[in-house]
Design an enzyme around this catalytic site. Structure first.
Site, PDB file in Angstrom:
ATOM      1  N   LYS A   9       0.813  -1.223   0.000  1.00  0.00           N
ATOM      2  CA  LYS A   9       0.000   0.000   0.000  1.00  0.00           C
ATOM      3  C   LYS A   9       0.851   1.281   0.000  1.00  0.00           C
ATOM      4  O   LYS A   9       2.067   1.245   0.225  1.00  0.00           O
ATOM      5  CB  LYS A   9      -0.913  -0.029   1.224  1.00  0.00           C
ATOM      6  CG  LYS A   9      -1.958  -1.152   1.172  1.00  0.00           C
ATOM      7  CD  LYS A   9      -2.896  -1.035   2.354  1.00  0.00           C
ATOM      8  CE  LYS A   9      -3.975  -2.080   2.313  1.00  0.00           C
ATOM      9  NZ  LYS A   9      -4.922  -1.915   3.428  1.00  0.00           N
ATOM     10  N   HIS A 115      -2.448  -5.410   1.743  1.00  0.00           N
ATOM     11  CA  HIS A 115      -3.773  -6.036   1.641  1.00  0.00           C
ATOM     12  C   HIS A 115      -3.567  -7.453   1.136  1.00  0.00           C
ATOM     13  O   HIS A 115      -2.690  -7.683   0.296  1.00  0.00           O
ATOM     14  CB  HIS A 115      -4.656  -5.276   0.637  1.00  0.00           C
ATOM     15  CG  HIS A 115      -5.864  -6.048   0.193  1.00  0.00           C
ATOM     16  ND1 HIS A 115      -7.031  -6.056   0.912  1.00  0.00           N
ATOM     17  CD2 HIS A 115      -6.051  -6.891  -0.854  1.00  0.00           C
ATOM     18  CE1 HIS A 115      -7.904  -6.866   0.299  1.00  0.00           C
ATOM     19  NE2 HIS A 115      -7.323  -7.373  -0.775  1.00  0.00           N
ATOM     20  N   GLU A 126     -10.063 -10.535  -7.348  1.00  0.00           N
ATOM     21  CA  GLU A 126      -9.109  -9.422  -7.193  1.00  0.00           C
ATOM     22  C   GLU A 126      -7.963  -9.531  -8.203  1.00  0.00           C
ATOM     23  O   GLU A 126      -7.505  -8.522  -8.749  1.00  0.00           O
ATOM     24  CB  GLU A 126      -8.609  -9.382  -5.738  1.00  0.00           C
ATOM     25  CG  GLU A 126      -9.743  -9.000  -4.781  1.00  0.00           C
ATOM     26  CD  GLU A 126      -9.363  -9.008  -3.309  1.00  0.00           C
ATOM     27  OE1 GLU A 126      -8.229  -9.407  -2.956  1.00  0.00           O
ATOM     28  OE2 GLU A 126     -10.221  -8.603  -2.498  1.00  0.00           O
TER      29      GLU A 126
HETATM   30  P1  CMP Z   1      -7.596  -4.062   3.974  1.00  0.00           P
HETATM   31  O1  CMP Z   1      -7.248  -5.412   4.479  1.00  0.00           O
HETATM   32  O2  CMP Z   1      -7.036  -3.643   2.666  1.00  0.00           O
HETATM   33  O3  CMP Z   1      -9.190  -3.916   3.916  1.00  0.00           O
HETATM   34  C1  CMP Z   1      -9.870  -2.690   4.104  1.00  0.00           C
HETATM   35  C2  CMP Z   1      -8.977  -1.583   4.526  1.00  0.00           C
HETATM   36  O4  CMP Z   1      -9.639  -0.508   5.170  1.00  0.00           O
HETATM   37  C3  CMP Z   1      -7.999  -2.091   5.603  1.00  0.00           C
HETATM   38  O5  CMP Z   1      -7.089  -2.990   5.063  1.00  0.00           O
HETATM   39  C4  CMP Z   1      -7.463  -0.783   6.127  1.00  0.00           C
HETATM   40  O6  CMP Z   1      -6.521  -0.180   5.248  1.00  0.00           O
HETATM   41  C5  CMP Z   1      -8.753   0.032   6.139  1.00  0.00           C
HETATM   42  N1  CMP Z   1      -9.430  -0.057   7.436  1.00  0.00           N
HETATM   43  C6  CMP Z   1      -9.978  -1.129   8.015  1.00  0.00           C
HETATM   44  N2  CMP Z   1     -10.531  -0.846   9.195  1.00  0.00           N
HETATM   45  C7  CMP Z   1     -10.330   0.466   9.382  1.00  0.00           C
HETATM   46  C8  CMP Z   1     -10.669   1.366  10.411  1.00  0.00           C
HETATM   47  N3  CMP Z   1     -11.333   0.967  11.511  1.00  0.00           N
HETATM   48  N4  CMP Z   1     -10.303   2.645  10.265  1.00  0.00           N
HETATM   49  C9  CMP Z   1      -9.630   3.048   9.156  1.00  0.00           C
HETATM   50  N5  CMP Z   1      -9.295   2.235   8.128  1.00  0.00           N
HETATM   51  C10 CMP Z   1      -9.634   0.955   8.235  1.00  0.00           C
END
Ligand code: CMP
Length: 131
Positions: A9, A115, A126
């Site tokens: 990321k 991710h 994806e």
């Molecule tokens: P990812 O696994 O890519 O899936 C969704 C993304 O949203 C996560 O990783 C974080 O980058 C973001 N994310 C998940 N939960 C939160 C949260 N509570 N606050 C801010 N960002 C979040």
């Protein structure tokens, strides 16, 4: 061979630590069989994260994911969806186990460096989205 989808990321590309993250991936035994550095458009990020569109953090997430380039990757290896999730660690780095990518490198729950797909079915969706 099982495959999963990974994103390194913006917080990681910005800090120039993509090689350090790839080292953790490779030392785990998973193979990076494809990768490319791209800058997500707002439209791509919104589509990719559409499952989260009602969440309060959605707009911040889209802004963050389009702020710097990302590395999109295909990883392969037996049980790689589960193995990569274990190597990444918990979404919130405060809850991640020692030695995981997020424990080692993530800044906070949003800027969490990587991710990984949460199921084989989503991995295929994806991968098809970016490759
Ligand atoms: P990812 O696994 O890519 O899936 C969704 C993304 O949203 C996560 O990783 C974080 O980058 C973001 N994310 C998940 N939960 C939160 C949260 N509570 N606050 C801010 N960002 C979040």
């Amino acid at each position: 061979m099982d495959q999963t989808f990974s994103i390194i990321k913006p917080d990681a590309t910005k800090r120039n630590i993509t090689g350090s993250i790839n080292k953790v991936i490779e030392e785990s035994g998973l193979r990076i069989i494809a990768q490319k550095r791209i800058k997500l458009t707002t439209n791509q990020a919104e589509k990719f994260y559409s499952v989260h569109k009602e969440r309060p953090f959605f707009r911040d997430l889209i802004e963050y994911m389009t702020s710097e380039p990302v590395i999109v990757q295909i990883l392969s290896g037996d049980n790689c969806v589960e193995r990569y999730r274990a190597i990444m660690g918990a979404t919130n780095p405060e809850n991640a186990e020692n030695g995981t990518i997020r424990k080692l490198f993530a800044l906070n729950v949003q800027e969490n460096s990587v991710h990984g797909s949460d199921s084989t079915e989503n991995a295929k969706i994806e991968i098809d989205f970016f490759f």
